[in-house]
Scaffold this motif. Structure first.
Motif, PDB file in Angstrom:
ATOM      1  N   GLN A   1       0.522  60.950  76.653  1.00 43.43           N
ATOM      2  CA  GLN A   1       0.912  61.463  77.965  1.00 43.43           C
ATOM      3  C   GLN A   1       0.353  60.623  79.121  1.00 43.43           C
ATOM      4  O   GLN A   1       0.793  60.785  80.267  1.00 43.43           O
ATOM      5  CB  GLN A   1       0.420  62.905  78.121  1.00 43.43           C
ATOM      6  CG  GLN A   1       0.939  63.861  77.063  1.00 43.43           C
ATOM      7  CD  GLN A   1       0.296  65.230  77.165  1.00 43.43           C
ATOM      8  OE1 GLN A   1      -0.392  65.534  78.137  1.00 43.43           O
ATOM      9  NE2 GLN A   1       0.510  66.056  76.152  1.00 43.43           N
ATOM     10  N   GLU A   2      -0.595  59.749  78.839  1.00 42.56           N
ATOM     11  CA  GLU A   2      -1.256  58.998  79.908  1.00 42.56           C
ATOM     12  C   GLU A   2      -0.305  58.119  80.716  1.00 42.56           C
ATOM     13  O   GLU A   2      -0.387  58.101  81.954  1.00 42.56           O
ATOM     14  CB  GLU A   2      -2.406  58.166  79.334  1.00 42.56           C
ATOM     15  CG  GLU A   2      -3.605  59.011  78.971  1.00 42.56           C
ATOM     16  CD  GLU A   2      -4.709  58.191  78.350  1.00 42.56           C
ATOM     17  OE1 GLU A   2      -4.635  56.954  78.411  1.00 42.56           O
ATOM     18  OE2 GLU A   2      -5.644  58.798  77.795  1.00 42.56           O
ATOM     19  N   PRO A   3       0.615  57.370  80.087  1.00 44.75           N
ATOM     20  CA  PRO A   3       1.537  56.563  80.906  1.00 44.75           C
ATOM     21  C   PRO A   3       2.360  57.418  81.872  1.00 44.75           C
ATOM     22  O   PRO A   3       2.626  56.988  83.001  1.00 44.75           O
ATOM     23  CB  PRO A   3       2.425  55.881  79.859  1.00 44.75           C
ATOM     24  CG  PRO A   3       1.593  55.836  78.620  1.00 44.75           C
ATOM     25  CD  PRO A   3       0.797  57.110  78.641  1.00 44.75           C
ATOM     26  N   ILE A   4       2.736  58.625  81.445  1.00 41.32           N
ATOM     27  CA  ILE A   4       3.514  59.503  82.322  1.00 41.32           C
ATOM     28  C   ILE A   4       2.651  59.961  83.492  1.00 41.32           C
ATOM     29  O   ILE A   4       3.092  59.935  84.648  1.00 41.32           O
ATOM     30  CB  ILE A   4       4.038  60.715  81.528  1.00 41.32           C
ATOM     31  CG1 ILE A   4       4.968  60.257  80.407  1.00 41.32           C
ATOM     32  CG2 ILE A   4       4.744  61.705  82.455  1.00 41.32           C
ATOM     33  CD1 ILE A   4       5.400  61.361  79.467  1.00 41.32           C
ATOM     34  N   ARG A   5       1.418  60.364  83.211  1.00 44.05           N
ATOM     35  CA  ARG A   5       0.539  60.826  84.282  1.00 44.05           C
ATOM     36  C   ARG A   5       0.208  59.683  85.246  1.00 44.05           C
ATOM     37  O   ARG A   5       0.110  59.888  86.455  1.00 44.05           O
ATOM     38  CB  ARG A   5      -0.750  61.434  83.697  1.00 44.05           C
ATOM     39  CG  ARG A   5      -0.504  62.754  82.978  1.00 44.05           C
ATOM     40  CD  ARG A   5      -1.774  63.476  82.618  1.00 44.05           C
ATOM     41  NE  ARG A   5      -2.502  62.792  81.575  1.00 44.05           N
ATOM     42  CZ  ARG A   5      -3.717  62.293  81.701  1.00 44.05           C
ATOM     43  NH1 ARG A   5      -4.351  62.391  82.865  1.00 44.05           N
ATOM     44  NH2 ARG A   5      -4.324  61.701  80.702  1.00 44.05           N
ATOM     45  N   LEU A   6       0.047  58.471  84.711  1.00 40.66           N
ATOM     46  CA  LEU A   6      -0.225  57.322  85.575  1.00 40.66           C
ATOM     47  C   LEU A   6       0.974  57.026  86.478  1.00 40.66           C
ATOM     48  O   LEU A   6       0.807  56.766  87.679  1.00 40.66           O
ATOM     49  CB  LEU A   6      -0.574  56.101  84.733  1.00 40.66           C
ATOM     50  CG  LEU A   6      -0.864  54.803  85.504  1.00 40.66           C
ATOM     51  CD1 LEU A   6      -1.983  55.012  86.527  1.00 40.66           C
ATOM     52  CD2 LEU A   6      -1.199  53.672  84.548  1.00 40.66           C
ATOM     53  N   ARG A   7       2.189  57.083  85.913  1.00 42.54           N
ATOM     54  CA  ARG A   7       3.378  56.857  86.747  1.00 42.54           C
ATOM     55  C   ARG A   7       3.482  57.904  87.851  1.00 42.54           C
ATOM     56  O   ARG A   7       3.871  57.588  88.991  1.00 42.54           O
ATOM     57  CB  ARG A   7       4.638  56.875  85.870  1.00 42.54           C
ATOM     58  CG  ARG A   7       4.848  55.603  85.056  1.00 42.54           C
ATOM     59  CD  ARG A   7       6.282  55.484  84.580  1.00 42.54           C
ATOM     60  NE  ARG A   7       6.654  56.582  83.688  1.00 42.54           N
ATOM     61  CZ  ARG A   7       6.491  56.563  82.368  1.00 42.54           C
ATOM     62  NH1 ARG A   7       5.958  55.501  81.784  1.00 42.54           N
ATOM     63  NH2 ARG A   7       6.866  57.584  81.630  1.00 42.54           N
ATOM     64  N   ASN A   8       3.136  59.151  87.528  1.00 43.34           N
ATOM     65  CA  ASN A   8       3.186  60.201  88.541  1.00 43.34           C
ATOM     66  C   ASN A   8       2.182  59.940  89.662  1.00 43.34           C
ATOM     67  O   ASN A   8       2.471  60.174  90.843  1.00 43.34           O
ATOM     68  CB  ASN A   8       2.914  61.561  87.899  1.00 43.34           C
ATOM     69  CG  ASN A   8       4.048  62.027  87.003  1.00 43.34           C
ATOM     70  OD1 ASN A   8       5.182  61.545  87.132  1.00 43.34           O
ATOM     71  ND2 ASN A   8       3.768  62.948  86.091  1.00 43.34           N
ATOM     72  N   LEU A   9       0.979  59.459  89.302  1.00 39.89           N
ATOM     73  CA  LEU A   9      -0.026  59.158  90.322  1.00 39.89           C
ATOM     74  C   LEU A   9       0.404  57.976  91.184  1.00 39.89           C
ATOM     75  O   LEU A   9       0.207  57.986  92.409  1.00 39.89           O
ATOM     76  CB  LEU A   9      -1.376  58.857  89.656  1.00 39.89           C
ATOM     77  CG  LEU A   9      -2.117  60.058  89.065  1.00 39.89           C
ATOM     78  CD1 LEU A   9      -3.359  59.596  88.308  1.00 39.89           C
ATOM     79  CD2 LEU A   9      -2.509  61.042  90.153  1.00 39.89           C
ATOM     80  N   LEU A  10       1.004  56.969  90.573  1.00 39.47           N
ATOM     81  CA  LEU A  10       1.491  55.829  91.349  1.00 39.47           C
ATOM     82  C   LEU A  10       2.622  56.259  92.290  1.00 39.47           C
ATOM     83  O   LEU A  10       2.719  55.780  93.428  1.00 39.47           O
ATOM     84  CB  LEU A  10       1.962  54.717  90.415  1.00 39.47           C
ATOM     85  CG  LEU A  10       0.867  54.025  89.586  1.00 39.47           C
ATOM     86  CD1 LEU A  10       1.482  52.986  88.651  1.00 39.47           C
ATOM     87  CD2 LEU A  10      -0.182  53.384  90.478  1.00 39.47           C
ATOM     88  N   ALA A  11       3.464  57.165  91.809  1.00 43.19           N
ATOM     89  CA  ALA A  11       4.542  57.680  92.664  1.00 43.19           C
ATOM     90  C   ALA A  11       3.959  58.462  93.843  1.00 43.19           C
ATOM     91  O   ALA A  11       4.460  58.380  94.977  1.00 43.19           O
ATOM     92  CB  ALA A  11       5.487  58.557  91.853  1.00 43.19           C
TER      93      ALA A  11
END
Length: 363
Positions: free
Chosen positions: A33-43
């Motif tokens: 799930q980390e790549p998804i959470r990282l993309r959300n933070l970058l967004a």
């Protein structure tokens, strides 16, 4: 990460300096799930930048590009948290943090370094000095691992013996060999102090009783000794030294937490004590902070009104157009360190009687 690097990261940047903090998982199912959470933070960071009237579109795009470069360089495989920093001018950094972090995006004139400060201040980072008459070695301790330091004059060896002077009695009533050994340890202490000036950590001292006693005499209070390992360890493998150091460090940590509360009570009696965010902020900004103690999970956004910071409840990103400080606690930590103060992090709830943050003042 060392104290010099951390000091450089704490310096003010051209707005906007963006920090992205992401807790990571070592277990495989949740790590997916980390790549998804990282993309959300970058967004979220992109939205914050493009909705901020103080940030032009070109600057927002540049900083986001830098942030994405930091994310691409990150390797959190063996960490509990990830810290990404980016600012105008091409600056970007990625750090794995060996303790849990609070997931958040911070936009300010400085990077949110409190998690790095906390990680560096934990006793899992230490120096181990193995005293020996023949070769004194210094080890860089990080968790359960030791890496030998082969710079700053280590390993240290004594000057060769002058055969003509060996055994000769000195005017002070000591044999030259004793004076030679004293001078050797004096040089060891000086080299250790040079290391500590760059990266101050507790020191575990290994050696026979005679060597440790002389080291204590020469070092005085200039070196924080976390504990001792008795015996000769000139050739002891690093894995064994790390195992011997673990209970020493655990005992030091227990004593340090008790000492924090005792220090606060003493400071209160001497009228050198403050608690609560408002009072602590004022005193720290005046340069009066000697020792700041703060709970690890204490975060407080604030709005700058004139020269005052007014804490508020809510999410910083929703106050468009306001001069928002995402975490005033992080600012207090950085300011304390910039004025040469000490910062200690404690568990949540440890400062329940001190409003989660307390300060010992210089005067």
């Amino acid at each position: 990460m060392d104290a010099a690097t951390l000091s450089e990261l704490r310096k003010p940047r051209t707005y906007p300096a963006v920090s992205v903090l992401l807790p990571t998982e070592r277990r495989a199912p949740r790590r997916r799930q980390e790549p998804i959470r990282l993309r959300n933070l970058l967004a979220e960071a992109r939205r914050r930048l493009h909705s901020d009237p103080r940030v032009g579109p070109d600057v927002a795009d540049e900083v986001m590009h830098n942030l994405e470069r930091a994310a691409a360089a990150a390797d959190p495989a063996h960490a509990e948290g990830l810290a990404l920093f980016a600012a105008p001018g091409g600056e970007h950094h990625a750090f794995a943090v060996d303790q849990p972090v609070e997931q958040r995006v911070v936009v300010d004139t400085t990077f949110a370094t409190r998690d790095l400060v906390a990680a560096c201040s934990r006793t899992s980072r230490y120096w181990l000095l193995a005293l020996s008459d023949h070769e004194t070695r210094l080890w860089d301790g990080h968790g359960g691992e030791l890496t030998e330091v082969v710079r700053h004059g280590f390993p240290a060896t004594p000057e060769p013996v002058d055969e003509e002077r060996a055994g000769r009695q000195s005017p002070w009533g000591l044999h030259d060999e004793d004076e030679r050994h004293r001078q050797y340890l004096r040089e060891v202490v000086a080299r250790l102090e040079a290391v500590l000036a760059r990266d101050r950590r507790p020191v575990v001292v290994a050696g026979v009783v005679r060597q440790q006693a002389l080291f204590d005499e020469l070092a005085g209070t200039r070196v924080t000794v976390a504990g001792r390992i008795d015996g000769s360890h000139e050739t002891t493998p690093p894995s064994t030294l790390a195992r011997l150091a673990r209970p020493v460090l655990d005992a030091y940590e227990d004593l340090r937490e008790v000492a924090v509360l005792a220090e606060l009570e003493t400071a209160r009696r001497l009228h050198r004590y403050a608690a609560g965010l408002d009072e602590v902020v004022r005193l720290v900004e005046e340069g009066r902070g000697e020792h700041l103690i703060v709970e690890r999970g204490y975060y407080a956004p604030a709005v700058r009104s004139g020269e005052e910071l007014v804490p508020f409840e809510g999410v910083p990103g929703v106050l468009r157009g306001a001069d928002v400080v995402d975490d005033v606690v992080d600012n207090v930590i950085e300011t304390t360190l910039e004025y040469g103060g000490e910062v200690t992090f404690v568990s949540d709830g440890f400062l329940v009687d001190h409003d989660r943050i307390a300060l010992v003042t210089r005067f």
